[in-house]
Motif scaffolding. Structure first.
Motif, PDB file in Angstrom:
ATOM      1  N   THR A  66      -0.251  28.066   6.004  1.00  0.00           N
ATOM      2  CA  THR A  66       1.140  28.081   6.459  1.00  0.00           C
ATOM      3  C   THR A  66       1.251  27.628   7.913  1.00  0.00           C
ATOM      4  O   THR A  66       2.128  26.829   8.262  1.00  0.00           O
ATOM      5  CB  THR A  66       1.725  29.494   6.294  1.00  0.00           C
ATOM      6  OG1 THR A  66       1.657  29.884   4.926  1.00  0.00           O
ATOM      7  CG2 THR A  66       3.180  29.523   6.754  1.00  0.00           C
ATOM      8  N   SER A  67       0.362  28.126   8.776  1.00  0.00           N
ATOM      9  CA  SER A  67       0.399  27.740  10.183  1.00  0.00           C
ATOM     10  C   SER A  67       0.168  26.246  10.349  1.00  0.00           C
ATOM     11  O   SER A  67       0.850  25.569  11.122  1.00  0.00           O
ATOM     12  CB  SER A  67      -0.647  28.527  10.984  1.00  0.00           C
ATOM     13  OG  SER A  67      -0.376  29.908  10.960  1.00  0.00           O
ATOM     14  N   LEU A  68      -0.798  25.704   9.607  1.00  0.00           N
ATOM     15  CA  LEU A  68      -1.090  24.276   9.702  1.00  0.00           C
ATOM     16  C   LEU A  68       0.080  23.443   9.179  1.00  0.00           C
ATOM     17  O   LEU A  68       0.456  22.429   9.785  1.00  0.00           O
ATOM     18  CB  LEU A  68      -2.365  23.963   8.911  1.00  0.00           C
ATOM     19  CG  LEU A  68      -2.844  22.507   8.956  1.00  0.00           C
ATOM     20  CD1 LEU A  68      -3.076  22.056  10.389  1.00  0.00           C
ATOM     21  CD2 LEU A  68      -4.117  22.345   8.131  1.00  0.00           C
ATOM     22  N   ALA A  69       0.678  23.879   8.054  1.00  0.00           N
ATOM     23  CA  ALA A  69       1.823  23.152   7.500  1.00  0.00           C
ATOM     24  C   ALA A  69       2.992  23.136   8.474  1.00  0.00           C
ATOM     25  O   ALA A  69       3.647  22.097   8.665  1.00  0.00           O
ATOM     26  CB  ALA A  69       2.248  23.791   6.173  1.00  0.00           C
ATOM     27  N   VAL A  70       3.252  24.275   9.107  1.00  0.00           N
ATOM     28  CA  VAL A  70       4.348  24.359  10.071  1.00  0.00           C
ATOM     29  C   VAL A  70       4.089  23.437  11.266  1.00  0.00           C
ATOM     30  O   VAL A  70       4.980  22.708  11.720  1.00  0.00           O
ATOM     31  CB  VAL A  70       4.544  25.819  10.536  1.00  0.00           C
ATOM     32  CG1 VAL A  70       5.434  25.881  11.766  1.00  0.00           C
ATOM     33  CG2 VAL A  70       5.144  26.652   9.407  1.00  0.00           C
ATOM     34  N   GLN A  71       2.863  23.423  11.773  1.00  0.00           N
ATOM     35  CA  GLN A  71       2.558  22.589  12.935  1.00  0.00           C
ATOM     36  C   GLN A  71       2.635  21.105  12.598  1.00  0.00           C
ATOM     37  O   GLN A  71       3.078  20.300  13.423  1.00  0.00           O
ATOM     38  CB  GLN A  71       1.173  22.940  13.483  1.00  0.00           C
ATOM     39  CG  GLN A  71       1.105  24.311  14.135  1.00  0.00           C
ATOM     40  CD  GLN A  71       2.123  24.488  15.242  1.00  0.00           C
ATOM     41  OE1 GLN A  71       2.324  23.604  16.070  1.00  0.00           O
ATOM     42  NE2 GLN A  71       2.777  25.642  15.267  1.00  0.00           N
ATOM     43  N   ILE A  72       2.225  20.726  11.386  1.00  0.00           N
ATOM     44  CA  ILE A  72       2.319  19.319  10.988  1.00  0.00           C
ATOM     45  C   ILE A  72       3.774  18.865  10.963  1.00  0.00           C
ATOM     46  O   ILE A  72       4.111  17.751  11.389  1.00  0.00           O
ATOM     47  CB  ILE A  72       1.653  19.111   9.610  1.00  0.00           C
ATOM     48  CG1 ILE A  72       0.133  19.260   9.745  1.00  0.00           C
ATOM     49  CG2 ILE A  72       2.009  17.760   9.026  1.00  0.00           C
ATOM     50  CD1 ILE A  72      -0.604  19.235   8.416  1.00  0.00           C
ATOM     51  N   ALA A  73       4.654  19.728  10.462  1.00  0.00           N
ATOM     52  CA  ALA A  73       6.072  19.370  10.420  1.00  0.00           C
ATOM     53  C   ALA A  73       6.736  19.476  11.779  1.00  0.00           C
ATOM     54  O   ALA A  73       7.708  18.767  12.066  1.00  0.00           O
ATOM     55  CB  ALA A  73       6.800  20.277   9.420  1.00  0.00           C
ATOM     56  N   LEU A  74       6.194  20.343  12.635  1.00  0.00           N
ATOM     57  CA  LEU A  74       6.891  20.698  13.873  1.00  0.00           C
ATOM     58  C   LEU A  74       6.510  19.841  15.071  1.00  0.00           C
ATOM     59  O   LEU A  74       7.313  19.681  15.994  1.00  0.00           O
ATOM     60  CB  LEU A  74       6.609  22.166  14.199  1.00  0.00           C
ATOM     61  CG  LEU A  74       7.605  22.931  15.069  1.00  0.00           C
ATOM     62  CD1 LEU A  74       8.982  22.907  14.448  1.00  0.00           C
ATOM     63  CD2 LEU A  74       7.124  24.364  15.259  1.00  0.00           C
ATOM     64  N   TRP A  75       5.294  19.253  15.088  1.00  0.00           N
ATOM     65  CA  TRP A  75       4.834  18.640  16.331  1.00  0.00           C
ATOM     66  C   TRP A  75       5.731  17.501  16.823  1.00  0.00           C
ATOM     67  O   TRP A  75       5.895  17.342  18.053  1.00  0.00           O
ATOM     68  CB  TRP A  75       3.369  18.181  16.199  1.00  0.00           C
ATOM     69  CG  TRP A  75       3.168  16.858  15.524  1.00  0.00           C
ATOM     70  CD1 TRP A  75       2.817  16.635  14.242  1.00  0.00           C
ATOM     71  CD2 TRP A  75       3.305  15.568  16.133  1.00  0.00           C
ATOM     72  NE1 TRP A  75       2.731  15.289  13.978  1.00  0.00           N
ATOM     73  CE2 TRP A  75       3.024  14.606  15.137  1.00  0.00           C
ATOM     74  CE3 TRP A  75       3.645  15.116  17.410  1.00  0.00           C
ATOM     75  CZ2 TRP A  75       3.069  13.235  15.367  1.00  0.00           C
ATOM     76  CZ3 TRP A  75       3.690  13.746  17.646  1.00  0.00           C
ATOM     77  CH2 TRP A  75       3.399  12.818  16.636  1.00  0.00           C
ATOM     78  N   PRO A  76       6.357  16.676  15.937  1.00  0.00           N
ATOM     79  CA  PRO A  76       7.243  15.640  16.491  1.00  0.00           C
ATOM     80  C   PRO A  76       8.432  16.229  17.250  1.00  0.00           C
ATOM     81  O   PRO A  76       8.878  15.655  18.246  1.00  0.00           O
ATOM     82  CB  PRO A  76       7.698  14.858  15.253  1.00  0.00           C
ATOM     83  CG  PRO A  76       6.680  15.150  14.209  1.00  0.00           C
ATOM     84  CD  PRO A  76       6.248  16.550  14.462  1.00  0.00           C
TER      85      PRO A  76
END
Length: 810
Positions: free
Chosen positions: A389-399
């Motif tokens: 979940t943390s990795l998925a959120v960061q992938i979507a969030l970094w831009p």
């Protein structure tokens, strides 16, 4: 085509919400003619479509798109045409309810709700009633002000739009906090406390203050502040270094009460309610009531209100049988917020909240298919779920982190894996601890110890990850085209896995997409690199100076770094200069928005805090070749911190004095015209009069930058003749004070354009009417950052174009 429509038909509500959002964004980000033409073109497409099924589908999209445009137009008009706009800059006397404790910074600031207006007794004055205002005042003896009925006398300041190119406007930033205006009280006596105010809102404000006081009495200051940030989003007393460490590790969201906190609290309440034999509707009602009570305790800030509204709408959709798909639930939650408040779509908190949801919905299943599932690395199921979940959120969030905060935080996934579970435990124990501290003090002791241990672990984890190499990487913001293609790519990847496409083909397409996205991301930087013009940017940093020169070939020079005079309204010198915030929030983002990733030279015209206050941060974060300094003796902390950063980073230091020259690339020449030995002495400000004065030449165009040079420095410059003083653009000395810009000096310079860097409503009265009259007499067109915002000059070496944030190009 029909199969695609059949697939999309199950997500009609979500697509309609997306179309509505597109209409809002188009109106807010483009001239009005563009949305109108787009709506007409969309309507024409529906008419020309032959398939009845496609026509119905497109009709729904067009209607939602048009509704979004109409809602945005009305919202923008309402935002720009306040009924009390005529009071801007005028003094009023209001009765209000203080909604929170004051936050101490340069001055004391706190939110109030206006309940009455004594002066002026007009319709525009009455329009202030029920508005939320941000009051600023010198510190007083009224710290226990939350929930009180107060009388305030002060100047009305309406928040404006962006102050610099590409910068978020103060109006939009404060509107996201529910604040419609600011009131500046000039003396502590201008804020009078009357008594306790009646009503639920003042009662909640007093309750929050009582809980905060109880927490602060039982926990050390740092841990108490972190707990207040976690429980109800109050991080006003958090040290700047600690705040930066939370930001550098991508965990600052745990200190902002929004969806994460509301979800954790709702889950905690649901767990408690499940212990009792209650029916599902009753349990659901209790959870929602508890969530709204928590939102009230958190101060009913807009992010919290949005989260509570979305939770309620999503839960209602499920309970009423309307949430057949996740997209329908998300759409119901989003529409509950977007319809009454269309412009909320543009706020960072809203977009980042939904990016988190998109990451969990789209990316988390992809990561599971790629192997990050039960049994991964021998970890327990719950640990794998947290990591995924943390990795998925960061992938979507970094831009979005790059867009709003110009940052990439490589350790965010690991930091959140550690911190977020701890935050859940701290919220549960912290809530019980807060209640016990007010009702059963004896029970607060063991709970306080438990909370302290949890907070200590959070703080230590954040500090550990922030101390790792490259914990914070400054990055330019991505374009909106990049964001759209990036998220479409994530959706396409999720769809490809769902339809079981060949993995070899998926890898090839993913690599190709990564190359295309990299080119799109870097395209603005490539354009800037091949720009053949010179640019002078007078960055609006308030009552301070900061000039950026961008020369052809990607060369750049920064002259001063903004800041503030290094004293607060309380008369004490601050430990960390206030210029750090100016550099972090204004100067560094401006450099990154313009892809200035390397500075050939940084020039410190003189060591006053309003010129070098932001320099320590800039020198520590930018790649800098050389630093030119007037080398004057001065005890200001900002200047000495800048010198310390130079020593730590082994930067080349050069004393700037008359005769020194250097180039920015092959086409831009810089001359230092002052100071010179012997230094000027015996004047009202020797530091100012020995400022570094620069003449920048590019083709047939010259620019003269005079720092804070006053009339005595101008006399010395004139003593060398006028050949090197002639300039098309003049950065007016000393913020346009009456002590600079003499008629003789202006006659020698003959400027076509004059730029004055000063702050709105500054206490010095800059710029002086005498200076403005002298510039007008010299035939110069004058730009002022207090009125015009940031000013940009562009030249090809012959022609000059000037524009400001608040005016059209000339």
């Amino acid at each position: 085509m029909e199969s695609t429509l059949e697939l999309l038909r199950g997500h009609r509500f979500a697509i309609a919400c997306a179309s509505y959002a597109c209409g809002v964004i188009l109106v807010a980000k483009t001239p009005l003619a563009v949305p109108i033409c787009t709506a007409l073109l969309a309507a024409l497409t529906v008419i020309l479509t032959t398939s009845t099924t496609r026509q119905k589908f497109l009709f729904i999209m067009v209607c939602a798109f048009a509704a979004g445009e109409a809602a945005a137009i009305l919202s923008v008009w309402h935002l720009e045409h306040k009924p009390f706009a005529v009071l801007d800059g005028r003094h009023v006397v209001i009765e209000a309810v203080a909604l929170e404790r004051p936050r101490m910074n340069e001055s004391a600031t706190f939110r109030v709700r206006i309940v009455g207006v004594r002066i002026p007794a007009t319709s525009s004055g009455n329009a202030l009633i029920n508005e939320v205002a941000l009051v600023s005042s010198p510190a007083g003896s009224w710290r226990a002000i939350a929930g009180k009925h107060i009388v305030v006398r002060g100047r009305v300041d309406l928040p404006g739009g962006p102050r610099n190119d590409g910068e978020p406007g103060e109006r939009e930033t404060l509107a996201d906090q529910g604040i419609g205006l600011m009131i500046a009280a000039h003396r502590t006596s201008d804020v009078q406390v009357v008594d306790d105010a009646p009503g639920w809102e003042p009662w909640w404000a007093r309750a929050r203050a009582a809980v905060a006081n109880a927490v602060e009495e039982r926990l050390p200051p740092l841990e108490a502040t972190v707990l207040e940030g976690i429980l109800w989003g109050d991080r006003g007393n958090l040290p700047a270094t600690m705040r930066q460490e939370f930001s550098d590790t991508g965990t600052v969201h745990v200190l902002t009460t929004a969806g994460l906190h509301l979800g954790i609290m709702a889950g905690f309440i649901a767990w408690l309610v499940a212990l009792f034999p209650l029916t599902r509707p009753i349990r659901t009602s209790i959870v929602l009531v508890g969530a709204w009570l928590y939102a009230a305790l958190a101060g009913m800030h807009l992010p919290t209100l949005r989260a509570a509204t979305m939770l309620t709408a999503g839960t209602a959709a499920i309970e009423l049988g309307r949430g057949r798909t996740p997209s329908a639930i998300f759409a119901a939650a989003a529409s509950a917020v977007m319809v009454p408040h269309p412009l909320v779509i543009l706020s960072p908190s809203f977009s980042m909240s939904f990016a988190c949801v998109i990451g969990i919905a789209l990316v988390s299943p992809v990561l599971g298919e790629l192997g990050l599932r039960d049994g991964w690395c021998g970890l327990p199921r719950i640990a794998v779920e947290v990591v995924r979940t943390s990795l998925a959120v960061q992938i979507a969030l970094w831009p979005l982190q790059a867009l709003y905060f110009n940052a990439f935080t490589p350790y965010a996934v690991l930091a959140n894996v550690v911190v977020v579970p701890l935050v859940g435990l701290i919220m549960a124990a912290g809530a019980l601890f807060s209640i016990a501290a007010l009702t059963v003090p004896a029970a607060a002791v063991p709970l306080g110890n438990l909370v302290w241990w949890g907070l200590t672990l959070v703080v230590n984890a954040v500090q550990f990850f922030a101390s790792l190499p490259a914990a914070h990487v400054d990055v330019p913001p991505p374009s909106h085209i990049f964001l759209i293609i990036y998220w479409l790519g994530l959706a396409a990847l999720a769809a490809a896995l769902r339809f079981k496409l060949a993995k070899a083909r998926m890898v090839l397409v993913s690599l190709s997409a990564a190359v295309v996205l990299s080119i799109i991301f870097c395209f603005p930087g490539i354009i800037a690199r091949f720009d053949r013009n010179i640019h002078l940017d007078a960055i609006d940093v308030g009552q301070a100076d900061c000039i950026l020169i961008r020369a052809p070939g990607g060369h750049a020079m920064l002259v001063d770094g903004g800041g503030r005079l290094e004293r607060t309204s309380f008369g004490t010198v601050v430990a960390a200069p206030l210029g750090d915030r100016v550099a972090t929030r204004t100067v560094m983002p401006f450099l990154l928005r313009h892809w200035v990733l390397h500075l050939d030279a940084v020039v410190l015209t003189h060591p006053h805090g309003d010129h070098v206050g932001g320099i320590p941060v800039i020198l520590s974060r930018e790649r800098v070749d050389r630093v030119y300094d007037s080398a004057q003796l001065y005890a200001g902390p900002a200047y000495h911190r800048a010198l310390e950063v130079m020593r730590q980073r082994h930067l080349t230091w050069i004393r700037a004095q008359r005769g020194v020259t250097f180039d920015l690339g092959q086409t831009t020449h810089v001359q230092v015209l002052a100071p010179e030995e012997p230094l000027i002495s015996g004047t009202s400000s020797d530091i100012n009069n020995n400022s570094v004065v620069l003449r920048v030449s590019f083709g047939h165009v010259a620019m003269l930058l005079t720092g804070d040079a006053q009339s005595e420095a101008e006399v010395r410059l004139l003593s060398h003749g006028i050949a090197n003083l002639r300039a098309d653009v003049l950065k007016v000395g000393h913020h346009g004070s009456a002590y600079s810009s003499t008629p003789e000096f202006l006659a020698a310079v003959q400027p076509k354009i004059a730029i004055i860097s000063c702050g709105l409503h500054n206490v010095f009265g800059h710029p002086s009417p005498i200076t403005l009259a002298a510039l007008a007499a010299a035939g110069a067109r004058t730009y002022r950052t207090d009125l015009d915002g940031g000013v940009s000059i562009t030249s090809d070496g012959v022609m000059i174009q000037a524009r400001s944030v608040s005016s059209a190009p000339l």
